[in-house]
Design a protein around this motif. Structure first.
Motif, PDB file in Angstrom:
ATOM      1  N   ILE A   1       0.736  -1.228  -0.023  1.00  7.61           N
ATOM      2  CA  ILE A   1      -0.063   0.002  -0.112  1.00  7.61           C
ATOM      3  C   ILE A   1       0.863   1.153   0.154  1.00  7.61           C
ATOM      4  O   ILE A   1       0.867   2.297  -0.714  1.00  7.61           O
ATOM      5  N   VAL A   2       1.881   1.314   0.826  1.00 10.26           N
ATOM      6  CA  VAL A   2       2.651   2.460   0.936  1.00 10.26           C
ATOM      7  C   VAL A   2       3.824   2.513  -0.366  1.00 10.26           C
ATOM      8  O   VAL A   2       3.786   3.762  -0.681  1.00 10.26           O
ATOM      9  N   ALA A   3       4.083   1.702  -0.709  1.00 10.66           N
ATOM     10  CA  ALA A   3       4.857   1.545  -2.250  1.00 10.66           C
ATOM     11  C   ALA A   3       4.048   2.111  -3.362  1.00 10.66           C
ATOM     12  O   ALA A   3       4.479   3.000  -4.109  1.00 10.66           O
ATOM     13  N   ALA A   4       2.701   1.928  -3.280  1.00 11.60           N
ATOM     14  CA  ALA A   4       1.820   2.399  -4.223  1.00 11.60           C
ATOM     15  C   ALA A   4       1.450   3.863  -3.842  1.00 11.60           C
ATOM     16  O   ALA A   4       1.308   4.478  -4.902  1.00 11.60           O
ATOM     17  N   ARG A   5       1.216   4.079  -2.634  1.00  8.67           N
ATOM     18  CA  ARG A   5       1.009   5.221  -2.511  1.00  8.67           C
ATOM     19  C   ARG A   5       1.819   5.879  -1.210  1.00  8.67           C
ATOM     20  O   ARG A   5       1.237   5.701  -0.151  1.00  8.67           O
ATOM     21  N   PRO A   6       2.706   6.429  -1.298  1.00  3.97           N
ATOM     22  CA  PRO A   6       3.707   6.713  -0.286  1.00  3.97           C
ATOM     23  C   PRO A   6       2.891   7.715   0.816  1.00  3.97           C
ATOM     24  O   PRO A   6       3.480   7.630   2.055  1.00  3.97           O
ATOM     25  N   ALA A   7       2.076   8.424   0.558  1.00 10.91           N
ATOM     26  CA  ALA A   7       1.254   9.176   1.347  1.00 10.91           C
ATOM     27  C   ALA A   7       0.296   8.454   2.312  1.00 10.91           C
ATOM     28  O   ALA A   7      -0.116   9.120   3.222  1.00 10.91           O
ATOM     29  N   ALA A   8       0.061   7.330   2.057  1.00  5.55           N
ATOM     30  CA  ALA A   8      -0.754   6.438   2.811  1.00  5.55           C
ATOM     31  C   ALA A   8      -0.718   6.473   4.356  1.00  5.55           C
ATOM     32  O   ALA A   8       0.625   6.126   4.560  1.00  5.55           O
ATOM     33  N   ARG A   9      -1.556   6.578   5.207  1.00  8.03           N
ATOM     34  CA  ARG A   9      -1.405   6.554   6.597  1.00  8.03           C
ATOM     35  C   ARG A   9      -1.725   5.362   7.100  1.00  8.03           C
ATOM     36  O   ARG A   9      -3.096   4.931   7.201  1.00  8.03           O
ATOM     37  N   VAL A  10      -0.971   4.360   7.618  1.00  8.41           N
ATOM     38  CA  VAL A  10      -1.127   3.118   8.066  1.00  8.41           C
ATOM     39  C   VAL A  10      -0.984   2.908   9.633  1.00  8.41           C
ATOM     40  O   VAL A  10       0.162   3.241  10.170  1.00  8.41           O
ATOM     41  N   LEU A  11      -2.120   2.548  10.284  1.00 10.13           N
ATOM     42  CA  LEU A  11      -2.170   2.510  11.927  1.00 10.13           C
ATOM     43  C   LEU A  11      -2.132   1.134  12.135  1.00 10.13           C
ATOM     44  O   LEU A  11      -3.458   0.471  12.109  1.00 10.13           O
ATOM     45  N   VAL A  12      -1.210   0.471  12.642  1.00 10.04           N
ATOM     46  CA  VAL A  12      -1.321  -0.938  12.968  1.00 10.04           C
ATOM     47  C   VAL A  12      -1.988  -1.188  14.391  1.00 10.04           C
ATOM     48  O   VAL A  12      -1.856  -0.561  15.313  1.00 10.04           O
ATOM     49  N   LEU A  13      -2.997  -1.963  14.415  1.00  8.10           N
ATOM     50  CA  LEU A  13      -3.711  -2.611  15.569  1.00  8.10           C
ATOM     51  C   LEU A  13      -3.690  -3.898  15.695  1.00  8.10           C
ATOM     52  O   LEU A  13      -4.343  -4.498  14.981  1.00  8.10           O
ATOM     53  N   THR A  14      -3.179  -4.475  16.753  1.00  9.49           N
ATOM     54  CA  THR A  14      -2.616  -5.732  16.666  1.00  9.49           C
ATOM     55  C   THR A  14      -2.471  -6.250  18.149  1.00  9.49           C
ATOM     56  O   THR A  14      -2.357  -5.464  19.124  1.00  9.49           O
ATOM     57  N   THR A  15      -2.640  -7.799  18.257  1.00  9.09           N
ATOM     58  CA  THR A  15      -2.558  -8.519  19.757  1.00  9.09           C
ATOM     59  C   THR A  15      -1.279  -8.545  19.857  1.00  9.09           C
ATOM     60  O   THR A  15      -0.719  -8.644  21.153  1.00  9.09           O
ATOM     61  N   PHE A  16      -0.234  -8.529  18.746  1.00  7.45           N
ATOM     62  CA  PHE A  16       1.015  -8.936  18.974  1.00  7.45           C
ATOM     63  C   PHE A  16       2.122  -7.699  18.980  1.00  7.45           C
ATOM     64  O   PHE A  16       1.976  -7.142  17.938  1.00  7.45           O
ATOM     65  N   GLY A  17       2.456  -7.413  20.230  1.00  4.06           N
ATOM     66  CA  GLY A  17       3.470  -6.276  20.205  1.00  4.06           C
ATOM     67  C   GLY A  17       4.579  -6.426  20.406  1.00  4.06           C
ATOM     68  O   GLY A  17       5.692  -5.740  20.637  1.00  4.06           O
TER      69      GLY A  17
END
Length: 208
Positions: free
Chosen positions: A69-85
């Motif tokens: 996603i970021v490679a295709a659109r560098p401005a994309a903002r991804v917030l990870v929400l996970t059980t595994f820290g």
């Protein structure tokens, strides 16, 4: 209005996140994906402001999806929400281009604040995650490159709160000042210390 794409392989979790986000002021869930492949397609088609991304999913996982996603659109903002820290998930996610990392046991208000922070260019982390980032950076770098000489009393106070893992909003509340003022202090701190991001600022504060 913050347009959000939810990515999680568990429908019940997506339903809960949708209810939480749609009930919040200024947020709208524009799409849901149950795996990384669908997330990549929806991210390209919907161009959301924030993508809330799970990591462990069947098929294309969240780290691979984030990278594409970021490679295709560098401005994309991804917030990870996970059980595994753990580090095996944290560092690959950041290397893939995620700009924030929260755990699923975070309070609802912390998640909403995190989404808002990501939307305006900030990088939220769960406090234990930020502490781990700083600890690893401390172990990896015996001496920080930046210096704290010449900082004002106010800037030193802000720097200390950054080291605690507080967000701009939390720093503003603690110091009884505006968020814009906090951002001004953060920018000044990065310039004066030569720190490119909050993690480096926190590292510098711990070293100093």
């Amino acid at each position: 209005m913050i347009r959000i794409l939810l990515v999680d392989d568990q429908q019940l979790i997506r339903a809960g996140l949708r209810m939480l986000c749609d009930a919040a002021d200024g947020m709208e869930v524009v799409g849901e994906a149950g795996d990384g492949r669908a997330a990549i397609e929806l991210a390209a088609r919907l161009v959301p402001d924030v993508i809330v991304m799970d990591l462990r999913m069947p098929g294309v996982d969240g780290i691979t999806a984030t990278s594409r996603i970021v490679a295709a659109r560098p401005a994309a903002r991804v917030l990870v929400l996970t059980t595994f820290g753990d580090d095996d998930h944290l560092y690959p996610a950041l290397q893939a281009g995620a700009c924030g990392f929260l755990l699923k046991d975070a309070p609802p208000d912390e998640l909403l604040t995190g989404i808002r922070q990501v939307a305006v260019g900030e990088s939220p982390f769960s406090q234990d995650v930020l502490r781990r980032l700083v600890r690893r950076a401390v172990d990896a770098r015996p001496e920080p490159r930046g210096r704290v000489d010449g900082l004002t009393v106010r800037e030193r106070e802000v720097l200390g709160l950054v080291a605690e893992g507080l967000s701009n909003t939390e720093i503003a509340e603690r110091m009884h000042i505006g968020v814009t003022t906090v951002k001004t202090h953060i920018t000044a701190l990065m310039t004066k210390t030569g720190s490119p991001n909050r993690v480096r600022l926190a590292l510098l504060a711990h070293r100093a």
